[in-house]
Design a protein around this motif. Sequence first.
Motif, PDB file in Angstrom:
ATOM      1  N   CYS A  51       0.863  -1.185   0.000  1.00  0.00           N
ATOM      2  CA  CYS A  51       0.000   0.000   0.000  1.00  0.00           C
ATOM      3  C   CYS A  51       0.894   1.228   0.000  1.00  0.00           C
ATOM      4  O   CYS A  51       1.812   1.343   0.820  1.00  0.00           O
ATOM      5  N   LEU A  52       0.639   2.140  -0.922  1.00  0.00           N
ATOM      6  CA  LEU A  52       1.441   3.347  -1.101  1.00  0.00           C
ATOM      7  C   LEU A  52       0.554   4.573  -0.956  1.00  0.00           C
ATOM      8  O   LEU A  52      -0.515   4.636  -1.564  1.00  0.00           O
ATOM      9  N   ALA A  73       8.868   2.339  -5.989  1.00  0.00           N
ATOM     10  CA  ALA A  73       9.764   3.381  -6.514  1.00  0.00           C
ATOM     11  C   ALA A  73       9.244   3.920  -7.847  1.00  0.00           C
ATOM     12  O   ALA A  73       9.236   5.136  -8.068  1.00  0.00           O
ATOM     13  N   ARG A  74       8.810   3.034  -8.727  1.00  0.00           N
ATOM     14  CA  ARG A  74       8.277   3.464 -10.020  1.00  0.00           C
ATOM     15  C   ARG A  74       7.046   4.340  -9.820  1.00  0.00           C
ATOM     16  O   ARG A  74       6.908   5.411 -10.405  1.00  0.00           O
ATOM     17  N   TRP A  75       6.133   3.894  -8.988  1.00  0.00           N
ATOM     18  CA  TRP A  75       4.887   4.592  -8.692  1.00  0.00           C
ATOM     19  C   TRP A  75       5.191   5.975  -8.109  1.00  0.00           C
ATOM     20  O   TRP A  75       4.602   6.978  -8.510  1.00  0.00           O
ATOM     21  N   GLY A 130       6.327  12.309  -9.000  1.00  0.00           N
ATOM     22  CA  GLY A 130       7.279  13.363  -8.686  1.00  0.00           C
ATOM     23  C   GLY A 130       7.903  13.256  -7.302  1.00  0.00           C
ATOM     24  O   GLY A 130       8.523  14.210  -6.833  1.00  0.00           O
ATOM     25  N   ALA A 131       7.758  12.134  -6.641  1.00  0.00           N
ATOM     26  CA  ALA A 131       8.307  11.974  -5.294  1.00  0.00           C
ATOM     27  C   ALA A 131       9.826  11.832  -5.347  1.00  0.00           C
ATOM     28  O   ALA A 131      10.390  11.412  -6.355  1.00  0.00           O
ATOM     29  N   ARG A 132      10.454  12.166  -4.236  1.00  0.00           N
ATOM     30  CA  ARG A 132      11.911  12.082  -4.136  1.00  0.00           C
ATOM     31  C   ARG A 132      12.364  11.005  -3.159  1.00  0.00           C
ATOM     32  O   ARG A 132      13.522  10.597  -3.184  1.00  0.00           O
ATOM     33  N   HIS A 133      11.469  10.585  -2.272  1.00  0.00           N
ATOM     34  CA  HIS A 133      11.827   9.605  -1.250  1.00  0.00           C
ATOM     35  C   HIS A 133      10.663   8.647  -0.992  1.00  0.00           C
ATOM     36  O   HIS A 133       9.506   9.013  -1.189  1.00  0.00           O
TER      37      HIS A 133
END
Length: 179
Positions: A79-80, A114-116, A121-124
Amino acid sequence: MNAKITLRTATSDDAALIASMHARSWASAYRGILPDAYLDRDLQGERLAHWNARMKDVAAGAASVFIAEHEGEAVGFVCLVEPDETGSVLVDNLHALPEHRGLGTGTVMLDEAARWARARGARHLWLSVLEQNAAAIGFYESRGWRCAGREADHMAGIDLFSLRYTFSLDQAQQDSVRQ
């Protein structure tokens, strides 16, 4: 890792499946960390109530859940949560079923995270792991995650500590360019 793990996007219809996997994973991973009385009661019912509510957030666009499958059988989920104001994505849950560990399921799910996150536009990426969960800590550290803090936590009626682990998407991008 010879197994072919595929991911599919979960829907609200998957809440019971996710709850079942969550309960089975906790019963295995948290044995000796959380009280047996807690792990042996209706953990699946509790997790179902949690996931029925959580899937409303997913339906509203605040998060996404992916189910990992091996040969058509669900073997894990992740879950992200959408990036926050700092450009960080919370990996809210990542669980592989105990009897299917070692297939590469966790790695496939982290790669998808990481791909998602990059697509948004996320960095971490970040997550919390119970301090006593040595297997999970070893898994994350072997994949480049770093401990960024320790905080008091309360779960199953007991006080314990969680560790905050982070993964820099910028660094991962640089590493893949170098290879």
